[in-house]
Scaffold this active site. Structure first.
Site, PDB file in Angstrom:
ATOM      1  CG  ASN A  67       5.824 -48.816 -68.220  1.00 40.58           C
ATOM      2  OD1 ASN A  67       5.130 -49.707 -67.240  1.00 40.58           O
ATOM      3  ND2 ASN A  67       5.661 -48.576 -69.544  1.00 40.58           N
ATOM      4  CG  MET A 118       3.001 -52.312 -70.493  1.00 38.15           C
ATOM      5  SD  MET A 118       3.727 -50.400 -71.614  1.00 38.15           S
ATOM      6  CE  MET A 118       2.454 -51.208 -72.921  1.00 38.15           C
ATOM      7  CB  SER A 159       1.552 -48.370 -76.825  1.00 41.87           C
ATOM      8  OG  SER A 159       1.712 -47.739 -75.957  1.00 41.87           O
ATOM      9  CB  CYS A 160       7.292 -48.044 -75.716  1.00 44.65           C
ATOM     10  SG  CYS A 160       7.530 -48.834 -76.716  1.00 44.65           S
ATOM     11  CB  VAL A 161       4.784 -45.266 -72.109  1.00 43.99           C
ATOM     12  CG1 VAL A 161       5.576 -45.540 -71.881  1.00 43.99           C
ATOM     13  CG2 VAL A 161       3.976 -44.956 -73.268  1.00 43.99           C
TER      14      VAL A 161
END
Lengths: 167, 101
Positions: free
Chosen positions: A32, A36, B99-101
């Site tokens: 993810n 991103m 942020s990693c998500v």
């Protein structure tokens, strides 16, 4: 400032072979995180890692309470190994880990796969492991593009700035 | 820290182009940063940007934007291709989210 000559990572090919909560989440967070950042990500699930993309198992992953030296009681005291043998303890600990992650906005596995594929990430299952565990395509998440061999996966993993990662 | 003139305003920006002071942000600035990122802002973009500015303090994740009711995650990637969270926050004039998500 010194001149940087590093080649940027443009693609990650991640192989997940274990079913523990932490191993699966490591793979999912890396995949993810890659999409991103605008990178390509492909994830290959093999052996016990298949649990992460098996509909029946994916949201019930456990972290090991036995043989896990990182395991501690809330508050930081050592976690007695014998405690880990009691039925239900591992499930309880795993549920607690999942709720802690939810607080950090880390989703359950099925939703995490939604996020990764929404960003263009690709999910594959290992043919050898699928055959070994006698699974069928319909047992697996709808996000699984195909059941392929490791050779097929390597064939997709090439290119400048690409990395193969094993968890 | 660097100085940069965006839409006629002299602003302090971080090394990777994020505004140091979110309160100086205007829609004109947003449009110009977006252009540098190769994005032509539509009304939908501005709806997302509004949500992002309003939730900047609470900590942003892709998941949170996906649950905003404005866009789903796929739509978010389509609006800001090549890194939706980092690009949209840059255009929204807020700090780069850790942020990693």
């Amino acid at each position: 400032m010194t001149e940087k000559k590093d080649t940027q990572v443009k693609k990650v090919a991640i192989i997940c072979a274990k079913a523990s909560l932490e191993d699966v989440y490591a793979a999912l967070v890396m995949a993810n995180g890659a999409v991103m950042e605008g990178m390509e990500a492909k994830v290959f699930f093999t052996f016990f890692g298949l649990d992460a993309i098996t509909k029946k198992q994916m949201n019930k992953l456990h972290t090991a309470t036995l043989g896990n030296p990182g395991m501690r009681m809330p508050g930081g005291l050592p976690f007695p190994s014998l405690l880990g043998t009691i039925p239900g303890v591992e499930a309880g600990v795993s549920a607690m880990m999942r709720s802690q992650m939810e607080k950090l906005d880390i989703p359950p596995v099925d939703e995490f796969l939604d996020m990764i594929t929404a960003g263009g990430g690709e999910i594959y299952a290992c043919k050898l492991a699928v055959d070994m565990f006698k699974l069928k395509k319909e047992d697996l998440s709808d996000h699984v593009i195909d059941i392929i061999t490791i050779g097929d996966f390597y064939a997709m993993a090439g290119g400048e700035g690409s990395q193969v990662i094993f968890t | 820290m660097a100085q940069k003139t965006i839409a006629g305003v002299n602003l302090e920006v971080t090394e990777d182009g994020y505004l140091e002071n979110p309160s100086l942000w205007t829609e004109e600035i947003a449009k110009e940063i977006a252009k540098e990122e190769g994005i032509e802002l539509t009304e939908k973009h501005f709806e997302v940007i509004k949500f992002i500015r309003e939730n900047a303090e609470a900590g942003l994740t892709i998941r949170k934007v996906g649950k905003s009711g404005i866009v789903d995650i796929k739509g978010f990637y389509d609006l800001f291709p090549g890194g939706p969270l980092k690009i949209s926050t840059k255009i929204a004039g807020i700090k780069k989210p850790a942020s990693c998500v």
